[in-house]
Design a protein around this motif. Sequence first.
Motif, PDB file in Angstrom:
ATOM      1  N   GLU A  81       0.833  -1.204   0.000  1.00  0.00           N
ATOM      2  CA  GLU A  81       0.000   0.000   0.000  1.00  0.00           C
ATOM      3  C   GLU A  81       0.866   1.251   0.000  1.00  0.00           C
ATOM      4  N   LYS A  82       1.957   1.215   0.746  1.00  0.00           N
ATOM      5  CA  LYS A  82       2.885   2.348   0.761  1.00  0.00           C
ATOM      6  C   LYS A  82       3.485   2.554  -0.631  1.00  0.00           C
ATOM      7  N   ARG A  85       0.814   4.040  -2.946  1.00  0.00           N
ATOM      8  CA  ARG A  85       0.612   5.486  -2.741  1.00  0.00           C
ATOM      9  C   ARG A  85       1.750   6.285  -3.358  1.00  0.00           C
ATOM     10  N   GLN A  86       2.979   5.793  -3.225  1.00  0.00           N
ATOM     11  CA  GLN A  86       4.132   6.496  -3.797  1.00  0.00           C
ATOM     12  C   GLN A  86       4.052   6.527  -5.318  1.00  0.00           C
ATOM     13  N   ALA A  88       1.339   6.341  -7.133  1.00  0.00           N
ATOM     14  CA  ALA A  88       0.234   7.240  -7.489  1.00  0.00           C
ATOM     15  C   ALA A  88       0.685   8.702  -7.391  1.00  0.00           C
ATOM     16  N   ARG A  89       1.441   9.037  -6.322  1.00  0.00           N
ATOM     17  CA  ARG A  89       1.961  10.415  -6.194  1.00  0.00           C
ATOM     18  C   ARG A  89       2.914  10.739  -7.341  1.00  0.00           C
ATOM     19  N   ASP A  92       0.827  11.421 -10.419  1.00  0.00           N
ATOM     20  CA  ASP A  92       0.170  12.728 -10.319  1.00  0.00           C
ATOM     21  C   ASP A  92       1.161  13.861 -10.552  1.00  0.00           C
TER      22      ASP A  92
END
Length: 182
Positions: A81-82, A85-86, A88-89, A92
């Motif tokens: 999950e970490k 998220r990284q 995805a960032r 973005d």
Amino acid sequence: MGDFGRDNVPLYKIVDEFSSALAHLGTVDETTGVVNYSDEEFEKIDALEMNLERKALNCAALVKRWRAQVEAIHAVIREREKAMRQIARNADRLQDYMATYLPEGSAFEDEQSRVKWRKNPPRVLVRDPKAIPVEFMRMPSDDELEKFIAGAPDKIAIRDELKAGGEIPGAELVRDKRLEIK
């Protein structure tokens, strides 16, 4: 009863056999009320106790192993999950970077990707909430009144009025653009 030398006998059967053996073995001394066991009966009870202990410890070891596996899986999930998220960032930030430097209206396409500027649907931008007429304010619900929350601009009603060509002081329709990547 000969089943209890094997490890695959369920715990409840071992407990039942042990309880039954204790209830039916031995002779009661009429004068003292003490239960006397023969050597053979002691050996049988001892064997049943050993089977019970081995089974209980095997069950406990399995519980510990499964709980450790659950913890290990949770650790992997948290790690993934970490990482998610990284990533995805990163995606973005790269898209924001592209939107900053690619000229509006430009479009690019190949067999893998398509990059194109698109217009977002119109949205209401409230520049001055105090200037919004009362008929375009959302009235607070009973829960909000209890919490002293004032009415807020009703953006749906404002949008509908502005789309119909009306004017509302303090609000306007804006249409942003976004960089679409497919």
